[in-house]
Scaffold this motif. Structure first.
Motif, mmCIF file in Angstrom:
data_model
loop_
_atom_site.group_PDB
_atom_site.id
_atom_site.type_symbol
_atom_site.label_atom_id
_atom_site.label_comp_id
_atom_site.label_asym_id
_atom_site.label_seq_id
_atom_site.Cartn_x
_atom_site.Cartn_y
_atom_site.Cartn_z
ATOM 1 N N GLU A 1 0.856 -1.197 0.000
ATOM 2 C CA GLU A 1 0.000 0.000 0.000
ATOM 3 C C GLU A 1 0.891 1.247 0.000
ATOM 4 O OE1 GLU A 1 -2.482 -0.673 3.400
ATOM 5 O OE2 GLU A 1 -3.941 -1.816 2.235
ATOM 6 N N PHE A 2 1.452 1.566 -1.156
ATOM 7 C CA PHE A 2 2.427 2.659 -1.231
ATOM 8 C C PHE A 2 1.789 4.020 -0.924
ATOM 9 C CE2 PHE A 2 0.539 2.934 -5.425
ATOM 10 C CZ PHE A 2 0.589 4.281 -5.731
ATOM 11 N N HIS A 3 0.463 4.117 -1.074
ATOM 12 C CA HIS A 3 -0.191 5.398 -0.796
ATOM 13 C C HIS A 3 -0.133 5.763 0.686
ATOM 14 C CE1 HIS A 3 -3.291 2.244 -0.359
ATOM 15 N NE2 HIS A 3 -3.760 2.992 0.618
ATOM 16 N N GLN A 4 0.228 4.800 1.549
ATOM 17 C CA GLN A 4 0.348 5.064 2.976
ATOM 18 C C GLN A 4 1.783 5.379 3.391
ATOM 19 O OE1 GLN A 4 -1.439 1.839 5.180
ATOM 20 N NE2 GLN A 4 -3.515 2.306 4.456
ATOM 21 N N TRP A 5 2.717 5.366 2.425
ATOM 22 C CA TRP A 5 4.089 5.731 2.750
ATOM 23 C C TRP A 5 4.161 7.196 3.173
ATOM 24 C CZ3 TRP A 5 6.981 3.177 -1.985
ATOM 25 C CH2 TRP A 5 6.979 1.788 -1.810
ATOM 26 N N GLN A 6 5.100 7.499 4.050
ATOM 27 C CA GLN A 6 5.200 8.846 4.606
ATOM 28 C C GLN A 6 5.752 9.847 3.583
ATOM 29 O OE1 GLN A 6 7.237 9.057 8.420
ATOM 30 N NE2 GLN A 6 6.658 6.942 8.907
ATOM 31 N N GLY A 7 5.411 11.118 3.822
ATOM 32 C CA GLY A 7 6.027 12.208 3.059
ATOM 33 C C GLY A 7 5.535 12.313 1.628
ATOM 34 N N TRP A 8 6.455 12.755 0.772
ATOM 35 C CA TRP A 8 6.117 13.081 -0.609
ATOM 36 C C TRP A 8 6.266 11.904 -1.564
ATOM 37 C CZ3 TRP A 8 10.456 11.826 -3.221
ATOM 38 C CH2 TRP A 8 11.683 11.913 -2.546
ATOM 39 N N ILE A 9 6.690 10.750 -1.062
ATOM 40 C CA ILE A 9 6.989 9.627 -1.952
ATOM 41 C C ILE A 9 5.763 9.175 -2.762
ATOM 42 C CG2 ILE A 9 7.808 7.243 -2.081
ATOM 43 C CD1 ILE A 9 9.533 7.760 0.333
ATOM 44 N N PRO A 10 4.576 8.979 -2.150
ATOM 45 C CA PRO A 10 3.427 8.546 -2.965
ATOM 46 C C PRO A 10 3.105 9.507 -4.106
ATOM 47 C CG PRO A 10 2.953 8.255 -0.636
ATOM 48 C CD PRO A 10 4.235 9.029 -0.713
ATOM 49 N N LEU A 11 3.121 10.813 -3.824
ATOM 50 C CA LEU A 11 2.828 11.786 -4.879
ATOM 51 C C LEU A 11 3.925 11.791 -5.932
ATOM 52 C CD1 LEU A 11 0.851 13.918 -5.839
ATOM 53 C CD2 LEU A 11 2.111 15.619 -4.506
ATOM 54 N N ALA A 12 5.168 11.590 -5.511
ATOM 55 C CA ALA A 12 6.282 11.531 -6.467
ATOM 56 C C ALA A 12 6.133 10.333 -7.393
ATOM 57 C CB ALA A 12 7.614 11.463 -5.717
ATOM 58 N N LEU A 13 5.704 9.196 -6.853
ATOM 59 C CA LEU A 13 5.523 8.000 -7.675
ATOM 60 C C LEU A 13 4.437 8.223 -8.726
ATOM 61 C CD1 LEU A 13 5.754 5.228 -4.924
ATOM 62 C CD2 LEU A 13 7.347 5.551 -6.822
ATOM 63 N N ILE A 14 3.322 8.836 -8.314
ATOM 64 C CA ILE A 14 2.262 9.131 -9.269
ATOM 65 C C ILE A 14 2.770 10.095 -10.345
ATOM 66 C CG2 ILE A 14 -0.033 10.147 -9.571
ATOM 67 C CD1 ILE A 14 -0.137 7.513 -8.123
ATOM 68 N N SER A 15 3.555 11.091 -9.923
ATOM 69 C CA SER A 15 4.054 12.105 -10.859
ATOM 70 C C SER A 15 5.058 11.536 -11.849
ATOM 71 C CB SER A 15 4.680 13.273 -10.082
ATOM 72 O OG SER A 15 3.723 13.885 -9.234
ATOM 73 N N MET A 16 5.751 10.458 -11.489
ATOM 74 C CA MET A 16 6.702 9.835 -12.413
ATOM 75 C C MET A 16 6.015 9.376 -13.691
ATOM 76 S SD MET A 16 9.052 7.455 -9.938
ATOM 77 C CE MET A 16 9.801 8.136 -8.450
ATOM 78 N N ALA A 17 4.732 9.063 -13.573
ATOM 79 C CA ALA A 17 4.000 8.583 -14.743
ATOM 80 C C ALA A 17 3.899 9.654 -15.820
ATOM 81 C CB ALA A 17 2.604 8.120 -14.332
ATOM 82 N N PHE A 18 4.049 10.929 -15.449
ATOM 83 C CA PHE A 18 4.046 11.987 -16.464
ATOM 84 C C PHE A 18 5.163 11.752 -17.476
ATOM 85 C CE2 PHE A 18 1.583 14.763 -13.491
ATOM 86 C CZ PHE A 18 0.542 15.045 -14.364
ATOM 87 N N ILE A 19 6.291 11.222 -17.008
ATOM 88 C CA ILE A 19 7.421 10.952 -17.917
ATOM 89 C C ILE A 19 7.093 9.749 -18.796
ATOM 90 C CG2 ILE A 19 9.868 10.368 -18.070
ATOM 91 C CD1 ILE A 19 10.218 11.686 -15.316
ATOM 92 N N GLY A 20 6.740 8.636 -18.161
ATOM 93 C CA GLY A 20 6.407 7.435 -18.919
ATOM 94 C C GLY A 20 7.628 6.725 -19.464
ATOM 95 N N GLY A 21 7.380 5.769 -20.346
ATOM 96 C CA GLY A 21 8.460 4.987 -20.937
ATOM 97 C C GLY A 21 8.987 5.632 -22.202
ATOM 98 N N CYS A 22 9.562 4.824 -23.062
ATOM 99 C CA CYS A 22 10.151 5.308 -24.312
ATOM 100 C C CYS A 22 9.087 5.404 -25.406
ATOM 101 C CB CYS A 22 11.268 4.369 -24.772
ATOM 102 S SG CYS A 22 12.623 4.188 -23.594
ATOM 103 N N ALA A 23 9.340 6.246 -26.384
ATOM 104 C CA ALA A 23 8.463 6.318 -27.555
ATOM 105 C C ALA A 23 8.476 4.973 -28.268
ATOM 106 C CB ALA A 23 8.939 7.415 -28.499
ATOM 107 N N GLY A 24 7.329 4.580 -28.822
ATOM 108 C CA GLY A 24 7.258 3.301 -29.507
ATOM 109 C C GLY A 24 7.137 2.124 -28.577
ATOM 110 N N SER A 25 6.845 2.380 -27.285
ATOM 111 C CA SER A 25 6.644 1.309 -26.318
ATOM 112 C C SER A 25 5.163 1.195 -26.011
ATOM 113 C CB SER A 25 7.418 1.605 -25.026
ATOM 114 O OG SER A 25 6.818 2.689 -24.321
ATOM 115 N N THR A 26 4.808 0.276 -25.118
ATOM 116 C CA THR A 26 3.413 0.154 -24.702
ATOM 117 C C THR A 26 3.112 1.042 -23.500
ATOM 118 O OG1 THR A 26 4.013 -1.779 -23.355
ATOM 119 C CG2 THR A 26 3.168 -2.195 -25.574
#
Length: 483
Positions: free
Chosen positions: A325-350
């Protein structure tokens, strides 16, 4: 606009998509879960609806233009999501409204992994398999599959391919013929899926779970056959296998194809985007693991790396699997993990998100503008992979970034207007438009508590993210409909 030709293609795709109902019907028959009739009924509906759309214009064979391709891609994804909701709608338990069924179907096809279902472990095996299969079909793209297998789409195939393929470099073809390119991509996709299935099975999963999770891992979807997602297995071995295949699936499939054709790993080492992708994965893993130890979330560095690393890979590749349950981790880590999705993977990937290549180009473009302030008359080209990036590509990337950010902000405000708190609204939109899946706040476990209006907004976000904004928003501009 060649509406008859567009109608012909859409009708054929809808009719052929009835085949996707047969595998889950077979699984239902094997497990005797009394759900096979739902899929057979849905298949009949698809054949009838597709046939009715196709029959009046079956003789229209005019060439398709790029503009027609945008309409076909958007219409097919929307129609297939709407019809794909039928098996969920026919479920006796739990009973689902059409909006809920559409949300689940759209989430599967767009490989988002957001769900409105609770008690997933108790669902019929046929429905469980169907959810996973939706993600697998959506991962490489139904239109790409159609270009590969339907002879009638060979004319205008490039228009459809360009309208659906993710990333800013849409004109690159792996083979001289676009249909052959689509076939090559799907064969590669199938090969990776089979390898992932065998790895999961040998790692301790049942064959059903191995196939199901291979579908969602390679598609970077995140659906699971269990309520606790990947945490159900509690196996470092299986988690390591999943991380490997998530990373592989988040890479450009053109690289995989090139490496396979040349029987060499050299294409991987020469790719600038892949190097940045690897640095981001490693850097975020180290940072999150350090913070988990620092905050006392885990007592040992090994546990922090195991759980933190899995969530980083899952978030950055926009898969959406969870092992805790990563959403219960302390501090800014849960929001940072969600925000990483803005970057995503490489072009031409799934993977979803904006793609690493766009991040690189935006960074280099911004750096050039800073240097121009110092040297106003200097000629400062933006180079990528040893080549000069065309100004048209930089303009497209900048425009995409603006539309992505503006769409996220607008839909967040719309969700807040429905009564959601800001954290829930922002992370729900982020998780859907990046095709990540899990969010924070009220959507940490599922999206069942949201109202119908919110679910429809998020369904639009999923489709916009999967088709990379432009393909969908271009249909909303008056200029598009002018001859």
């Amino acid at each position: 606009m060649k509406f008859a030709a567009i109608q012909r293609v859409i009708g054929a795709l809808v009719a052929w998509s009835s085949l996707m109902m047969l595998p889950p019907a077979f699984v239902s028959w094997i497990y005797d879960d009394h759900a096979a009739y739902m899929f057979l009924l849905a298949a009949i509906v698809l054949v009838v609806v597709g046939g009715l759309i196709w029959w009046p214009v079956r003789k229209d064979a005019r060439d398709l233009r790029l503009r027609d391709g945008f309409i076909i891609v958007a219409a097919c994804w929307l129609v297939l999501a709407m019809v794909g909701a039928l098996p969920f709608l026919l479920l006796p338990q739990p009973q689902m409204s059409y909006v809920d069924a559409l949300f689940e179907s759209m989430s599967g096809l767009t490989t988002t992994g957001a769900t409105v279902l609770d008690h997933i472990d108790t669902l019929p095996h046929g429905i469980l398999f169907y959810r996973q299969q939706l993600q697998w079909l959506g991962g490489m793209g139904i239109i790409v599959l159609a270009v590969a297998i339907l002879p009638m789409l060979r004319v205008g195939g490039m228009q459809l391919f360009r309208a659906e393929t993710p990333g800013p470099m849409k004109d690159a073809k792996l083979t001289p013929r676009i249909a052959e390119t689509a076939k090559a991509l799907w064969l590669l996709y199938l090969g990776i899926t089979v390898t992932c299935t065998l790895s999961f099975w040998l790692g301790g999963m049942t064959l059903f779970d191995a196939i199901s999770h291979a579908f969602s891992t390679v598609a970077i979807g995140g659906f699971s056959t269990h309520d606790t997602s990947f945490g159900y297995f509690d196996s470092p071995t299986l988690e390591a296998i999943a991380m490997v295949f998530m990373i592989i699936s988040g890479m450009n499939f053109a690289l995989h194809f090139s490496a396979w054709r040349k029987a060499s790993a050299q294409p991987y080492f020469n790719d600038s985007e892949l190097k940045t992708y690897a640095v981001l994965l490693a850097g975020f893993t180290v940072l999150v693991a350090f913070m988990l130890v620092y905050n006392g979330t885990f007592g040992t560095l090994g546990e922090a790396v195991r759980f933190g690393g899995f969530q980083v890979v899952s978030a950055l590749t926009t898969t959406g699997f969870t092992t805790t349950e990563f959403h219960q981790w302390q501090g800014w880590i849960p929001l940072a993990l969600i925000s990483m999705a803005f970057i995503g993977g490489c072009a031409g990937s799934t993977a979803g998100g904006m793609k690493v290549i766009r991040l690189q180009l935006l960074y280099r473009h911004a750096t050039r503008e800073i240097h121009r302030l110092i040297h106003p008359h200097a000629v400062l080209p933006v180079k990528f992979g040893g080549y000069r990036a065309a100004e048209s590509v930089l303009d497209a990337v900048t425009g995409f970034f603006f539309l992505f950010a503006a769409s996220t902000a607008l839909m967040t405000l719309l969700l807040v207007a429905t009564g959601l708190d800001l954290l829930t609204a922002f992370t729900a939109v982020t998780a859907c438009i990046t095709n990540l899946g899990p969010g924070l706040g009220d959507v940490a476990y599922s999206y069942a508590s949201l109202g119908d209006v919110a679910k429809l907004i998020l369904s639009f976000a999923m489709l916009a993210g999967r088709l990379e904004i432009y393909t969908l928003l271009v249909l909303l501009t008056p200029a598009f409909w002018r001859d």
